[in-house]
Write an enzyme that holds these catalytic residues in place. Structure first.
Site, PDB file in Angstrom:
ATOM      1  N   ARG A   1      14.460  91.052  57.529  1.00  0.00           N
ATOM      2  CA  ARG A   1      15.724  90.312  57.397  1.00  0.00           C
ATOM      3  C   ARG A   1      16.924  91.231  57.383  1.00  0.00           C
ATOM      4  O   ARG A   1      18.034  90.822  57.711  1.00  0.00           O
ATOM      5  CB  ARG A   1      15.706  89.484  56.104  1.00  0.00           C
ATOM      6  CG  ARG A   1      14.816  88.270  56.168  1.00  0.00           C
ATOM      7  CD  ARG A   1      14.578  87.678  54.818  1.00  0.00           C
ATOM      8  NE  ARG A   1      13.861  88.635  53.978  1.00  0.00           N
ATOM      9  CZ  ARG A   1      13.261  88.320  52.826  1.00  0.00           C
ATOM     10  NH1 ARG A   1      13.315  87.088  52.374  1.00  0.00           N
ATOM     11  NH2 ARG A   1      12.622  89.237  52.137  1.00  0.00           N
TER      12      ARG A   1
ATOM     13  N   SER B   1      11.242  82.989  49.843  1.00  0.00           N
ATOM     14  CA  SER B   1      10.523  82.035  48.994  1.00  0.00           C
ATOM     15  C   SER B   1      11.151  81.992  47.595  1.00  0.00           C
ATOM     16  O   SER B   1      11.319  80.913  47.021  1.00  0.00           O
ATOM     17  CB  SER B   1       9.050  82.423  48.880  1.00  0.00           C
ATOM     18  OG  SER B   1       8.454  82.436  50.143  1.00  0.00           O
TER      19      SER B   1
ATOM     20  N   LYS C   1      -7.472  81.341  39.795  1.00  0.00           N
ATOM     21  CA  LYS C   1      -7.399  80.204  40.731  1.00  0.00           C
ATOM     22  C   LYS C   1      -6.219  79.288  40.398  1.00  0.00           C
ATOM     23  O   LYS C   1      -5.787  78.490  41.210  1.00  0.00           O
ATOM     24  CB  LYS C   1      -8.696  79.377  40.658  1.00  0.00           C
ATOM     25  CG  LYS C   1      -9.836  80.017  41.392  1.00  0.00           C
ATOM     26  CD  LYS C   1      -9.866  79.559  42.842  1.00  0.00           C
ATOM     27  CE  LYS C   1     -10.957  80.272  43.617  1.00  0.00           C
ATOM     28  NZ  LYS C   1     -10.811  80.053  45.045  1.00  0.00           N
TER      29      LYS C   1
ATOM     30  N   HIS D   1       9.279  82.333  57.669  1.00  0.00           N
ATOM     31  CA  HIS D   1       7.907  82.789  57.950  1.00  0.00           C
ATOM     32  C   HIS D   1       7.380  82.144  59.240  1.00  0.00           C
ATOM     33  O   HIS D   1       6.786  82.808  60.080  1.00  0.00           O
ATOM     34  CB  HIS D   1       6.959  82.389  56.806  1.00  0.00           C
ATOM     35  CG  HIS D   1       7.238  83.042  55.488  1.00  0.00           C
ATOM     36  ND1 HIS D   1       7.316  82.334  54.307  1.00  0.00           N
ATOM     37  CD2 HIS D   1       7.454  84.341  55.160  1.00  0.00           C
ATOM     38  CE1 HIS D   1       7.557  83.172  53.305  1.00  0.00           C
ATOM     39  NE2 HIS D   1       7.651  84.389  53.800  1.00  0.00           N
TER      40      HIS D   1
END
Ligand code: PNS
Length: 170
Positions: A97, A134, A44, A20
């Site tokens: 990618r 990730s 949250k 990234h």
């Protein structure tokens, strides 16, 4: 005066990787301002499908993009195109990618261009980072694999700490 060229790099970034960061840095060389836009869930807390809360993800990216004066990070909810219009961004910049990314990203880019005049600009991932995601970083790290060099050092520390917390809780 020439209008400011602003782009958005959207993603969930759970967590941000060196792949990234390569894209953010290259976007920063092409645009006057880069806004890394973190998709923020209503909840949250770190939910089961995310390892880090949105605040943690925003924090880690802020740290990592500090060397670039024209890159900032912001959370967003709703459509990425609405966010682009709201902040006056002309383009979405994404890394590709390989062909798997292309098929998925092409459809999103076309949908986004159907919705607004915001352009999508694809940058080819640096070959040294084309295997990095990730999800894979989290999976490899969770089984004790070495992911140093694939994420910034602060992310590595927080990743190890979070996985250790998760292990201790089970
Ligand atoms: O690929 P990622 O990292 O999971 O992307 C996440 C995110 C939040 C950037 C993506 O899901 C998104 O753009 N969500 C906003 C909703 C939206 O605009 N959907 C239409 C895309 S055509």
């Amino acid at each position: 005066m020439r209008p400011q060229r602003r782009c958005v790099c959207p993603g969930s970034f759970d967590p941000v990787t060196n792949g990234h960061l390569d894209i953010f840095g290259r976007a920063a060389a092409l645009f006057d301002e880069v806004i890394v836009a973190v998709g923020v869930n209503k909840s949250k807390s770190a939910s089961s499908n995310r390892l880090f809360t949105s605040d943690e993800r925003l924090d880690m990216i802020s740290d990592a993009v500090a060397p670039w004066s024209n890159v900032r990070v912001q959370g967003f909810t709703g459509l990425v195109t609405d966010f682009c219009v709201e902040i006056g961004a002309q383009a979405i910049v994404k890394g590709l990618r390989g062909s798997g990314d292309y098929d998925y990203e092409l459809q999103m880019a076309q949908m986004n261009s159907h919705l607004t005049e915001v352009e999508t600009v694809f940058l080819m991932t640096d070959p040294s980072m084309s295997f990095v995601s990730s999800s894979l970083v989290k999976e490899v790290a969770s089984f004790g694999g070495d992911v140093s060099g694939l994420v910034p050092p602060t992310v590595l520390d927080r990743l190890m700490a979070r996985l250790e917390e998760r292990r201790a809780a089970t």
